[in-house]
Design a protein around this motif. Structure first.
Motif, short mmCIF file in Angstrom:
data_model
loop_
_atom_site.label_atom_id
_atom_site.label_comp_id
_atom_site.label_asym_id
_atom_site.label_seq_id
_atom_site.Cartn_x
_atom_site.Cartn_y
_atom_site.Cartn_z
N ASP A 318 0.87 -1.17 0.00
CA ASP A 318 0.00 0.00 0.00
C ASP A 318 0.91 1.22 0.00
O ASP A 318 2.12 1.09 -0.18
CB ASP A 318 -0.97 -0.01 1.20
CG ASP A 318 -0.26 -0.21 2.53
OD1 ASP A 318 0.78 0.46 2.77
OD2 ASP A 318 -0.71 -1.03 3.34
N ASP A 319 0.34 2.39 0.19
CA ASP A 319 1.16 3.61 0.11
C ASP A 319 2.19 3.72 1.22
O ASP A 319 3.10 4.56 1.16
CB ASP A 319 0.26 4.84 0.15
CG ASP A 319 -0.58 4.98 -1.10
OD1 ASP A 319 -0.18 4.41 -2.14
OD2 ASP A 319 -1.63 5.64 -1.05
N ALA A 373 -3.34 -6.44 -5.31
CA ALA A 373 -4.14 -5.63 -4.39
C ALA A 373 -5.61 -6.00 -4.45
O ALA A 373 -6.29 -6.04 -3.41
CB ALA A 373 -3.95 -4.14 -4.73
#
Length: 392
Positions: A318-319, A373
């Motif tokens: 993820d970020d 994802a």
């Protein structure tokens, strides 16, 4: 063993989640892949072979933005000319009609528009765009290229050329599209010079000749483009420069050095650029390979690799977190048993603790992490006898 290896290929040829926006929810995936010389799909758990004759596929298939089409590049059995060393046809497949349509007899580098079902590809150095019925020439002298996020233009570059007085500079260009492709009458009218890259790029004490430009990727907000600038000859295997330029061409920055095996990837939603920094091939030693993340527009960089370790590959989770394939630093050995075997680690940006998440058996290593994802799954290659492993 064969069954396990095929399972690996299915996941390695899956397109990034950003290109499969039309996928059903509840972790159901559309997958296109090549196995045993045929093109296959797996949709809602149903496997289907969609080509009938075995062939050679040089690149993984690609989904259109709406998930209704697949483009693939295939080597024909009979060439246009016996003198041609290399030729590939480009085809598209419609999942609703189950029909195949050949776009061109000789083309490479097909890339879907990010917003509609039109397809760009190259014939030699000519960039073309097809509406899936016929195509138009758009520009000349095009090497690697990428669509802008709005689907109305491309970014590309001319390579530097050797002259008696030395190398010229590579130049970045934006190539616009006519609203009506049929009205394209000039191959230069819609070409705009974005930026002239210096003929040498410097970072610290390192200087790399700037000859070729490739691997354009837009940041999540579309305001920045990452690219890789490489030297001539075999130099790209040892030392390239990761750079970024603003989408309007006004701001150019040299970020860091990578080698030819390192990938560059943006985070999913934030302008964080990940890459494994450090020049030199692995045969020079398992060292000087650090996982770094640069944040834009501040251009602040973080080294996420602890001392005495080296990274071989990575994937964004993820970020704020990444998976890396990591080894202890060591010299290269021609004896495979003397080389370090990597394990996968989870890095959470801003946290000191980094968690080892795989423990491969002796003489095995875990390589090439890919995070899916849309399915919340991590896949990777566990390597000795090409065994595939999957983890939720």
């Amino acid at each position: 063993m064969k069954k396990q290896f095929c399972f690996l290929l299915i996941f390695l040829l899956l397109l990034p989640s950003g290109l499969v926006k039309a996928e059903p929810q509840n972790d159901k995936l559309k997958i296109a892949y090549v196995k045993d010389g045929f093109l296959w799909t797996k949709i809602n758990g149903k496997v289907e072979k969609i080509t009938q004759k075995a062939a050679t596929y040089n690149n993984p298939p690609q989904w259109s933005h709406d998930g209704k089409w697949i483009v693939y590049q295939v080597e024909p059995k009979e060439k246009l000319s016996p003198d041609m060393e290399y030729q590939t046809e480009i085809w598209v497949y419609n999942l609703e009609t189950k029909k195949h349509n050949r776009i061109t007899l000789d083309g490479t580098s097909p890339k879907w528009s990010p917003v509609e079902n039109i397809l760009a590809f190259k014939s030699g150095w000519v960039l073309n765009v097809s509406n899936l019925d016929h195509f138009n020439n758009i520009a000349l002298g095009v090497g690697d290229y990428s669509w802008y996020p709005d689907g109305r233009s491309f970014i590309t570059a001319s390579s530097a050329a050797m002259r008696p007085d030395g190398w010229t500079n590579p130049v970045l260009f934006q190539i616009g599209l006519e609203k009506n492709l049929e009205k394209t009458t000039s191959l230069t009218k819609n070409v705009k010079k974005l930026y002239t890259i210096p003929n040498e790029l410097k970072k610290g004490n390192l200087t790399v000749p700037a000859i070729n430009v490739s691997n354009y990727q837009f940041s999540p907000d579309g305001k920045w483009v990452s690219l890789v600038v490489s030297p001539p000859g075999s130099g790209p295997m040892d030392s390239n420069m990761v750079c970024v330029i603003s989408a309007d061409g006004q701001h150019f920055e040299t970020i860091d050095e990578i080698n030819g095996e390192s990938s560059v990837k943006w985070a999913f939603r934030q302008n964080r650029l990940g890459y494994i920094a450090g020049g030199g091939r692995i045969v020079l030693g398992f060292k000087n390979k650090d996982m770094k993340v640069t944040e834009l527009p501040a251009f602040t960089s973080m080294n996420l690799t602890p001392p005495k370790f080296a990274e071989l590959g990575f994937a964004w989770k993820d970020d704020h977190s990444l998976f890396v394939s990591r080894v202890k630093e060591s010299e290269w050995s021609n004896d495979a048993k003397q080389r370090p075997d990597p394990s996968l680690f989870l890095i959470k940006i801003g946290e000191q603790k980094q968690t080892q998440i795989t423990h491969p058996p002796k003489d095995y290593g875990d390589y090439q992490p890919i995070y899916l994802a849309s399915a919340n799954k991590l896949t990777w290659l566990r390597k000795k006898d090409l065994v595939a492993t999957q983890r939720d």
